[in-house]
Scaffold this motif. Sequence first.
Motif, PDB file in Angstrom:
ATOM      1  N   ALA A  29     -32.349  21.759  28.028  1.00 20.61           N
ATOM      2  CA  ALA A  29     -33.138  21.934  26.826  1.00 20.61           C
ATOM      3  C   ALA A  29     -33.397  20.743  26.323  1.00 20.61           C
ATOM      4  O   ALA A  29     -33.416  19.873  26.146  1.00 20.61           O
TER       5      ALA A  29
ATOM      6  N   CYS B 145     -35.480  20.093  22.945  1.00 25.85           N
ATOM      7  CA  CYS B 145     -36.019  20.582  21.338  1.00 25.85           C
ATOM      8  C   CYS B 145     -37.061  20.306  20.839  1.00 25.85           C
ATOM      9  O   CYS B 145     -37.471  20.722  20.674  1.00 25.85           O
TER      10      CYS B 145
ATOM     11  N   CYS C  95     -38.926  22.786  21.002  1.00 24.17           N
ATOM     12  CA  CYS C  95     -38.767  24.525  20.700  1.00 24.17           C
ATOM     13  C   CYS C  95     -38.643  24.483  19.307  1.00 24.17           C
ATOM     14  O   CYS C  95     -38.445  23.840  18.028  1.00 24.17           O
TER      15      CYS C  95
ATOM     16  N   CYS D 140     -32.654  28.632  18.838  1.00 22.29           N
ATOM     17  CA  CYS D 140     -31.436  28.788  18.743  1.00 22.29           C
ATOM     18  C   CYS D 140     -30.298  28.721  17.121  1.00 22.29           C
ATOM     19  O   CYS D 140     -29.023  29.100  16.521  1.00 22.29           O
TER      20      CYS D 140
ATOM     21  N   TYR E 165     -23.262  24.569  22.926  1.00 19.20           N
ATOM     22  CA  TYR E 165     -24.524  25.613  23.156  1.00 19.20           C
ATOM     23  C   TYR E 165     -25.120  24.379  23.851  1.00 19.20           C
ATOM     24  O   TYR E 165     -26.003  23.202  24.061  1.00 19.20           O
ATOM     25  N   ASP E 166     -25.804  26.219  24.981  1.00 20.19           N
ATOM     26  CA  ASP E 166     -27.223  25.250  26.129  1.00 20.19           C
ATOM     27  C   ASP E 166     -27.833  26.252  25.957  1.00 20.19           C
ATOM     28  O   ASP E 166     -27.182  27.624  26.938  1.00 20.19           O
ATOM     29  N   CYS E 167     -29.223  25.919  26.030  1.00 20.38           N
ATOM     30  CA  CYS E 167     -30.422  27.865  26.580  1.00 20.38           C
ATOM     31  C   CYS E 167     -30.445  27.186  27.321  1.00 20.38           C
ATOM     32  O   CYS E 167     -31.150  28.118  27.736  1.00 20.38           O
TER      33      CYS E 167
ATOM     34  N   GLY F  69     -35.586  27.839  25.620  1.00 18.58           N
ATOM     35  CA  GLY F  69     -35.510  27.698  23.746  1.00 18.58           C
ATOM     36  C   GLY F  69     -37.824  27.398  23.783  1.00 18.58           C
ATOM     37  O   GLY F  69     -38.533  27.755  23.263  1.00 18.58           O
TER      38      GLY F  69
ATOM     39  N   PHE G  34     -35.413  35.410  23.058  1.00 22.85           N
ATOM     40  CA  PHE G  34     -34.899  34.047  22.724  1.00 22.85           C
ATOM     41  C   PHE G  34     -33.615  34.353  23.752  1.00 22.85           C
ATOM     42  O   PHE G  34     -33.092  34.100  25.303  1.00 22.85           O
ATOM     43  N   PRO G  35     -32.764  35.391  23.214  1.00 25.58           N
ATOM     44  CA  PRO G  35     -31.493  35.155  23.965  1.00 25.58           C
ATOM     45  C   PRO G  35     -31.657  36.094  25.755  1.00 25.58           C
ATOM     46  O   PRO G  35     -31.085  35.727  26.641  1.00 25.58           O
TER      47      PRO G  35
ATOM     48  N   ARG H  59     -33.095  33.631  28.031  1.00 25.54           N
ATOM     49  CA  ARG H  59     -31.606  32.428  28.212  1.00 25.54           C
ATOM     50  C   ARG H  59     -31.120  33.420  29.871  1.00 25.54           C
ATOM     51  O   ARG H  59     -30.655  32.605  30.373  1.00 25.54           O
TER      52      ARG H  59
ATOM     53  N   GLU I 119     -30.834  31.388  32.993  1.00 30.56           N
ATOM     54  CA  GLU I 119     -29.097  31.043  33.643  1.00 30.56           C
ATOM     55  C   GLU I 119     -29.259  31.519  35.153  1.00 30.56           C
ATOM     56  O   GLU I 119     -28.727  30.894  35.296  1.00 30.56           O
TER      57      GLU I 119
END
Length: 289
Positions: free
Chosen positions: A21, A23, A26, A30, A78-80, A84, A111-112, A115, A119
């Motif tokens: 991430a 941030c 971004c 999240c 949490y980790d994206c 992001g 976004f999801p 992610r 992953e």
Amino acid sequence: MSENNEKKHPAPGSRRLRLQADCGNCYGLCCVALPFAASSDFAEDKAAGQPCRNLQPDYRCAIHSKLRQTGFRGCTVYDCFGAGQQVSQVTFGGKDWRRTPETAEQMFEVFPVMRQLHELLWYLDEALTKEAAHPIRKELLAALEKTQRLTEQGPDSILQLDMASLRTEINDLLLRTSELVRAEAARTWKGASPRRKSYGRGADLIGAKLRGADLRAANLRGAYLIAADLREADLRSADLIGADVRDADLRGADLTGALFLTQFQINAAKGDAQTKLPPALTRPEHWSA
């Protein structure tokens, strides 16, 4: 290797540096796109698409330094996987959802999905670093390049992806990688009483007393290890993909070479300075000294 080839085929393991991430690049996705419910992890309810009340105009968190103390422990876990900044800067070309509100709804939906793609890239990149997985290296590389291309599509195309099929396809490769790596590890430890434990996917080990346990090359895929006592446990080369380690006590545990472990999992567990982690992961600030 030329610079262009390095960009096209980065060294195994190096891609994970880009899957962390950032941030600062971004738009607080999240903190807006995802819902959360009042619980021990979140102090209040928030609907998907609704900005967290702690999100500032510059997309920074007003209580970042005291999230755990103010009831937002979930935010520190949490980790994206870098999704992001990918969505903010690449998929939407740096468009700010506040200044271009017409992009907001779609950005929050993408976004999801992104992610999930990132992953999968994390797992595939790790698999490519394993010498024991050489027999399936070409398949792993093809899957990684395919997934990378998917992350570079436009928002409409990303939202039409069949993620269930993609995850099934890649999970097969990751399972084969796990078997190869754990079998090689077991051969290496032959004569040292290694026991390749297989609890079965989704094994219920909630609160299990596993202090000092020899779990080398164990199959812990999807295991429920919530609040398990894993102090001083030997988890070298254990497969931990999808394992739920919330509040698991990893103080003094050896996770060197643990397979498919993520920062998200580590953030959710308890550990200390004696916990040994894979090099791609960092020790959470909230862990004990």
